[in-house]
Design an enzyme around this catalytic site. Structure first.
Site, PDB file in Angstrom:
ATOM      1  N   ARG A   1      -7.224   4.110   1.485  1.00 35.78           N
ATOM      2  CA  ARG A   1      -6.304   2.804   1.429  1.00 35.78           C
ATOM      3  C   ARG A   1      -5.006   2.342   1.227  1.00 35.78           C
ATOM      4  O   ARG A   1      -4.384   3.288   0.651  1.00 35.78           O
ATOM      5  CB  ARG A   1      -6.928   2.903   0.126  1.00 35.78           C
ATOM      6  CG  ARG A   1      -7.230   1.614  -0.318  1.00 35.78           C
ATOM      7  CD  ARG A   1      -5.589   1.659  -1.571  1.00 35.78           C
ATOM      8  NE  ARG A   1      -5.519  -0.330  -2.086  1.00 35.78           N
ATOM      9  CZ  ARG A   1      -4.032   0.446  -2.783  1.00 35.78           C
ATOM     10  NH1 ARG A   1      -2.525   0.704  -2.509  1.00 35.78           N
ATOM     11  NH2 ARG A   1      -3.397  -0.937  -3.632  1.00 35.78           N
TER      12      ARG A   1
ATOM     13  N   ASP B   1      -1.517   1.241   1.538  1.00 37.01           N
ATOM     14  CA  ASP B   1      -0.085   0.877   0.150  1.00 37.01           C
ATOM     15  C   ASP B   1       0.052  -0.452   0.607  1.00 37.01           C
ATOM     16  O   ASP B   1       1.252   0.278   2.020  1.00 37.01           O
ATOM     17  CB  ASP B   1      -0.254   1.559  -0.586  1.00 37.01           C
ATOM     18  CG  ASP B   1       0.327   1.207  -2.323  1.00 37.01           C
ATOM     19  OD1 ASP B   1       0.297   1.274  -2.948  1.00 37.01           O
ATOM     20  OD2 ASP B   1       1.804   1.272  -2.284  1.00 37.01           O
TER      21      ASP B   1
ATOM     22  N   GLU C   1      -4.258  -2.828   1.902  1.00 36.18           N
ATOM     23  CA  GLU C   1      -3.783  -3.780   0.891  1.00 36.18           C
ATOM     24  C   GLU C   1      -2.580  -4.969   1.245  1.00 36.18           C
ATOM     25  O   GLU C   1      -1.691  -4.598   1.492  1.00 36.18           O
ATOM     26  CB  GLU C   1      -3.095  -3.436  -0.193  1.00 36.18           C
ATOM     27  CG  GLU C   1      -2.539  -3.979  -1.608  1.00 36.18           C
ATOM     28  CD  GLU C   1      -1.660  -3.053  -2.672  1.00 36.18           C
ATOM     29  OE1 GLU C   1      -1.333  -3.921  -3.298  1.00 36.18           O
ATOM     30  OE2 GLU C   1      -0.526  -1.929  -2.076  1.00 36.18           O
TER      31      GLU C   1
HETATM   32  C1  NOJ Z   1      -0.003  -1.434  -4.767  1.00 42.16           C
HETATM   33  C2  NOJ Z   1      -0.438  -0.222  -5.620  1.00 42.16           C
HETATM   34  O1  NOJ Z   1      -1.142  -1.171  -5.655  1.00 42.16           O
HETATM   35  C3  NOJ Z   1       0.972  -0.254  -7.083  1.00 42.16           C
HETATM   36  O2  NOJ Z   1      -0.187  -0.098  -7.801  1.00 42.16           O
HETATM   37  C4  NOJ Z   1       2.218   0.438  -6.940  1.00 42.16           C
HETATM   38  O3  NOJ Z   1       2.593   0.398  -8.029  1.00 42.16           O
HETATM   39  C5  NOJ Z   1       2.773  -0.389  -6.173  1.00 42.16           C
HETATM   40  N1  NOJ Z   1       0.901  -0.294  -4.662  1.00 42.16           N
HETATM   41  C6  NOJ Z   1       3.998   0.604  -5.407  1.00 42.16           C
HETATM   42  O4  NOJ Z   1       2.906   1.379  -4.850  1.00 42.16           O
END
Ligand code: NOJ
Length: 575
Positions: free
Chosen positions: A203, A205, A250
Site C-alpha cells: 500500500r 503511502d 493512496e
Molecule cells: C498517509 C497515512 O495514511 C497517514 O496515516 C500518515 O500520517 C501520512 N500518510 C504520512 O505518512
C-alpha cells in the site's frame, strides 16, 4: 474472457483487511499487539473471508506518526516481533490462501533515520541530497500542510546548516528527494527486500507527494520527463521481481488526475487506488438520504485497464476525509454524522467509525457495508469494522479509531492479558465498549454484524461481476435508491440500495438480457428472473420475474438493499 487475460489477477476479487499490528492481538501480555499474535488470528480472518492482509507500518519508528515515521526501511519494530515472526505470519497466511501486503512509506523518513541525521549534520554529508533543501526563506505554504493543527509550513529551518528542508507531513518527517538516483535505488532495494521476504506488494503511502519532487532543479530530473515515468519504471521493476505483486496507492485526487496514476489508458503504473471520491460521496448520499451523489460519482469514475482496479472503502485508519466535497456538502456530512467539534479533525474530516455515525441503527450500518461490497472494485475493511467497533473520542485526532481490537467482553477486550492501563491504546468505552461489541459474542450470534459481513465477503467472492465486471448506473424515478448493474461474461447482477428510512418500490429497465452459460443471446428476457443472493426472505424464492422488455419492480424496506442475480433460465451458477 480467456484465461490468458484473467488468470493471476488475484486482487480483482480480493477482500483486503487493514490491520495495525500493535492494536490487533497481543500474544505475550506486554500490552502491545504483535506479529505472533496476528498470526494466531489468521484463521479468524480466513473465516471472515479475507484474502489479503494489509499491514500498517511495522518498521522501527520513534512512533510520532503511529509508525509512518520510519528509521529503518529494512527492520521490524522490536515491540512487534522480528523478521522471523513476520515470515511465520506470511507463511501462515499463505497457507490459508491469504496474501500479505504492507505499507511502503517512501515519501519521507523519520528525522531520526540515519540518513537524515547525517544529512543535517553538514552540507557536505553524502546523504545531504537524499532530502530536499532550500537556502532562501520559504514563502507562505500554510495552505499546503497536511496536518494544519500541528504545522504552518512545509519547510522547516535546520538550525545547524541554515537551510530549510521539505516535509509535506510533520516536521519530523523530512521528504525524501526522489529525483536523486541514489534514493530511487534505495527505494527499489527496499521493495526488492520485502518481496523476497514474502510480501505480495504494497500500500503506497502518499503517492502524489512522494512523486512531487518539489524543490529539485530540472537538471536532476532529466532522467524522467515526468513523475509518471518514474512510477512506471518502479512498477516494472516490481513486476520483474514478483509478477503478481501489487501497488495499492493512496492518491486522494480528483478522478481525472487519479487516472494518470493508473498510467492513463495504457495502465502500467499503480495496480490499485483507493476510491476517495466514491467514499466521500457515499457519506454525502447517506446524509441526504439521496443516492444521486453516489450515482454521479460512479458515473464520473474513469474506466481503468483490465489489469487495474479501484479499491473501495468506507473507513480507514486516518480521519474520514471529506476534503473533496464542497464546503456546504462537507457541512451537511458533519451535521449528519459528527456535528460536535470533538468529532471533527483538521477542518476536513471525522474521527468516528461507521456504527456510531449511523446512531447504531443496524439497518443503516448493514446498508453501508452492503454498499461497500457491491460498489464495483475490491473492498478494503479496516480492522474492527466487521464487528461494528466504535471510536474513542478522547483519543488525540486520528488515534480515535486506532483502539485495541475487541475480541472478548473483558476489560482489556481479550486483546491482551495486560491490565487496561498498560495497553498500547485505551480500549473504547461506553456503548461500543468490549462488553457490548466483541468477536466472541458475535461468533455465537447468527444475527450479528460479524455473520453478516462474512456473508457479504462470501457472496462478493462468488460474484465475479463485482470485481471484474463493467457496470451501469440504472435510471429510475426513486431518488433515494442507487440501482447499478454489474456484468462479467454470463454473470450479471443488479444491486439496489435504498438510502431513505421510508420503504420504496423502484421500477427500472435492466438494459440488455443476460448471456446464457455458453454465451447465447437468443431468448431475450424470456424466463429470466432476479434471484436474491443474500437472501433476505423479502422476495419470492423462485425469483422476481422480469418483463419481456427487461422491466422489473423491486420493493425495498427503509434502508433496504438487495443483491439480485439476473439469472438466465439456462444458467448453472451456484446462486
Ligand atoms: C498517509 C497515512 O495514511 C497517514 O496515516 C500518515 O500520517 C501520512 N500518510 C504520512 O505518512
Amino acid at each position: 474472457m480467456r484465461i490468458t487475460d484473467t488468470s493471476d489477477l488475484w486482487w480483482k476479487t480480493g477482500v483486503i483487511y487493514c490491520v495495525d499490528v500493535e492494536t490487533f492481538f497481543d500474544s505475550d501480555g506486554d500490552g502491545i499487539g504483535d506479529l505472533a499474535g496476528l498470526a494466531q488470528r489468521v484463521d479468524y480472518l480466513a473465516e471472515l473471508g479475507v484474502t489479503c492482509l494489509w499491514l500498517m507500518p511495522f518498521y522501527p519508528t520513534p512512533g510520532r506518526d503511529d509508525g509512518y515515521d520510519i528509521t529503518d526501511f529494512y527492520g521490524v519494530d522490536h515491540r512487534l516481533g522480528h523478521h522471523g515472526d513476520l515470515v511465520e505470519l506470511i507463511r501462515t497466511a499463505r497457507d490459508r490462501g491469504m496474501r500479505v501486503i504492507a505499507d511502503l512509506v517512501v515519501n519521507h523518513t523519520s528525522d531520526r533515520h540515519p540518513w537524515f541525521k547525517s544529512a543535517r549534520s553538514s552540507k557536505d554529508s553524502p546523504y545531504r541530497d537524499f532530502y530536499v533543501w532550500r537556502s532562501e526563506p520559504p514563502p507562505d505554504t500554510s495552505r499546503e500542510v497536511v496536518f494544519p493543527d500541528q504545522e504552518q509550513s512545509i519547510w522547516t529551518l535546520d538550525e545547524k546548516t541554515g537551510e530549510w528542508y521539505l516535509h509535506h507531513f510533520y516536521r519530523h518527517q523530512p521528504d525524501l528527494n526522489v529525483a536523486n538516483p541514489q534514493v530511487r535505488d534505495e527505494i527499489a532495494k527496499a521493495i526488492g527486500f520485502w518481496l523476497e521476504v514474502g510480501l505480495s506488494g504494497f500500500r503506497v503511502d502518499a503517492v502524489p507527494y512522494f512523486l512531487s519532487m518539489l524543490g529539485v532543479d530540472s537538471k536532476e530530473l532529466a532522467e524522467f520527463a515526468n513523475p509518471h515515468e518514474y512510477l512506471r519504471a518502479l512498477t516494472k521493476f516490481m513486476g520483474r521481481r514478483c509478477g503478481d505483486a501489487v501497488l495499492l496507492g493512496e492518491v486522494n485526487l480528483p478522478y481525472k488526475e487519479q487516472l494518470e496514476y493508473f498510467g492513463g489508458a495504457e495502465g502500467g503504473e499503480l495496480t490499485m487506488m483507493f476510491d476517495f471520491i466514491l467514499m466521500q460521496n457515499t457519506y454525502l448520499a447517506m446524509a441526504r438520504q439521496d443516492a444521486r451523489p453516489l450515482a454521479r460519482a460512479l458515473k464520473d469514475r474513469p474506466q481503468t485497464t483490465p489489469d487495474c482496479q479501484w479499491a473501495t472503502f468506507v473507513r480507514n485508519h486516518d480521519e474520514l476525509t471529506l476534503d473533496k466535497l464542497s464546503d456546504s456538502e462537507r457541512q451537511e456530512v458533519f451535521d449528519a454524522f459528527g456535528a460536535d467539534p470533538s468529532m471533527q479533525v483538521y477542518g476536513r474530516g471525522l474521527k468516528r467509525r461507521v456504527p456510531p455515525m449511523m446512531d447504531g441503527d443496524p439497518r443503516r450500518i448493514r446498508l453501508m457495508y452492503s454498499l461497500l461490497f457491491t460498489l464495483p472494485g475490491t473492498p478494503v475493511l479496516y480492522y474492527g469494522e466487521e464487528i461494528g467497533m466504535g471510536e474513542n473520542l478522547e483519543a488525540e485526532g486520528r488515534m480515535a479509531v486506532r483502539t485495541p481490537m475487541q475480541w472478548t467482553a473483558d476489560a482489556s477486550a481479550g486483546f491482551s492479558t495486560a491490565p487496561p492501563h498498560r495497553l498500547v491504546a485505551r480500549v473504547t468505552g461506553g456503548g461500543y465498549g468490549p462488553e457490548h461489541v466483541n468477536v466472541a459474542g458475535q461468533r455465537r450470534d447468527q444475527g450479528s454484524l460479524l455473520r453478516f459481513i462474512t456473508l457479504l465477503t462470501q457472496r462478493y467472492r462468488e460474484c465475479p461481476e463485482l470485481g471484474w465486471g463493467h457496470y451501469e448506473v440504472l435510471s429510475h424515478r426513486t431518488p433515494s435508491v442507487l440501482a447499478h448493474r454489474c456484468t462479467w461474461d454470463d454473470a450479471s447482477m443488479l444491486a439496489v440500495h435504498n438510502l431513505s428510512s421510508e420503504a420504496v418500490t423502484v421500477s427500472l429497465v435492466l438494459g440488455d438480457p443476460p448471456l446464457g452459460p455458453s454465451g447465447e443471446t437468443d431468448g431475450g428476457w424470456r424466463g429470466v428472473v432476479l434471484v436474491d443472493l443474500l437472501p433476505s426472505g423479502d422476495y419470492p424464492e423462485d425469483g422476481i420475474p422480469v418483463a419481456d422488455d427487461g422491466a422489473v419492480t423491486v420493493p425495498l424496506a427503509g434502508y433496504g438493499y438487495a443483491w439480485l442475480r439476473i439469472q438466465h433460465p439456462a444458467q448453472r451458477r451456484l446462486i
